[in-house]
Design an enzyme around this catalytic site. Sequence first.
Site, PDB file in Angstrom:
ATOM      1  N   ASN A 106      74.492  31.582  85.498  1.00 43.50           N
ATOM      2  CA  ASN A 106      74.550  32.455  86.677  1.00 43.50           C
ATOM      3  C   ASN A 106      73.324  33.360  86.797  1.00 43.50           C
ATOM      4  O   ASN A 106      73.234  34.158  87.734  1.00 43.50           O
ATOM      5  CB  ASN A 106      75.813  33.322  86.653  1.00 43.50           C
ATOM      6  N   LYS A 107      72.357  33.218  85.877  1.00 41.32           N
ATOM      7  CA  LYS A 107      71.184  34.087  85.873  1.00 41.32           C
ATOM      8  C   LYS A 107      70.125  33.601  86.873  1.00 41.32           C
ATOM      9  O   LYS A 107      70.197  32.512  87.441  1.00 41.32           O
ATOM     10  CB  LYS A 107      70.568  34.144  84.475  1.00 41.32           C
TER      11      LYS A 107
END
Length: 384
Positions: free
Chosen positions: A197-198
């Site tokens: 999710n980065k």
Amino acid sequence: MARVRDARAARGLSTDTRAIPLARPLLDEREEELVLEVLRSGRLSLGPTIDRFEELLAERVGASYAVAVSSGTAGLHLLCVSAGLGAGDEVITSPISFVASANCFIFEGATPVFAEVDPRTLNLDPGALEAAVTGRTKAVVAVDMFGYPCELDEIRAICDRHGLALIVDSAEALGAEYKGRPVGGHGVPGVFGFYPNKQVATGEGGVVFTDSEDEWKLLRSLRNQGRNYEGGGWFNHPRLGFNYRWTDIQAAIGIAQLEKLDRMLALRAAVAERYNELLDGTGVEPLCADDADHRRSWFVYVVALPAEVDRGHVMEQLRADGIGTADYVPCVHLQPYMRETYGFSEGVCPVAEEIASRTLALPFFPQLEPEDQERVADVLRRAL
């Protein structure tokens, strides 16, 4: 799943509506191409692709050195080892963060101390930080929460006054800027993380940035079982180390992600701005806006609900409509193991606790479609 379908049907909604996940990485043919190159090379670990990624990352943020590791948590742990933290030491960090910001020094036997946050930025309040310093304080782990840079100059000055080591958990902040320079390029050691999710997603992984050549050499040794890289044999291990190695396959994905980082950051910012417009007037509080000294790198889209709203009910309604959500984030000091081990309870950081009780994350990723955002906003508005 049947319960979700029944709930949707009861509200007159289609049971076939496409689910909207909380996060999704943006991958394309370039990642496939570079991964195939690594696979065909036969060099899957400790190879040139990792070296190239480290060079590109350091150049991107203006750091002298970068050391790729198996996770952002691993990187934080290595910095705690480098700082010499251990039993009897206190380390101050933020109560609003992922648990790794505290776990990293607990691994070494140090004791966590939590200082209050600024209610606007959700980062450590410098005044509260200084008030928490004692004769046992050895270090500070500051956090760039939700991609918003912490008050680095003030925190660094406090650390200098008290002779404290400073580590910055920038796991959520790749691409952010503080006072006109990229986070990671201010001469303070820290980490970025590459969970899916980065801003850069490689599955797992992280990187430590530092401007110290000696620390760089130590970190390279520590990540690989304490191996000596300077003249020693392959099985020469002059120090205790860890298996925190990364792979060249992940580094290949990382290189492809760095190549399109500017585009992904722009897409993320556009998604955030669209949410801001859609949710204006609903009563929910968005994350704070940028100012002259701080430019956020959008990691997640988090809002604080009005105090009178039942967050559990809102999350249930979102999930019933196939919309991903999560309570981002519970206070670290109120996690079960923190309560049990250190005796923390409500009231330690009341500002952080109050805010954390109202926050939740909405679906957020670069390729999130406008119509999906409209659907999210509509369901959220009706659930309030």
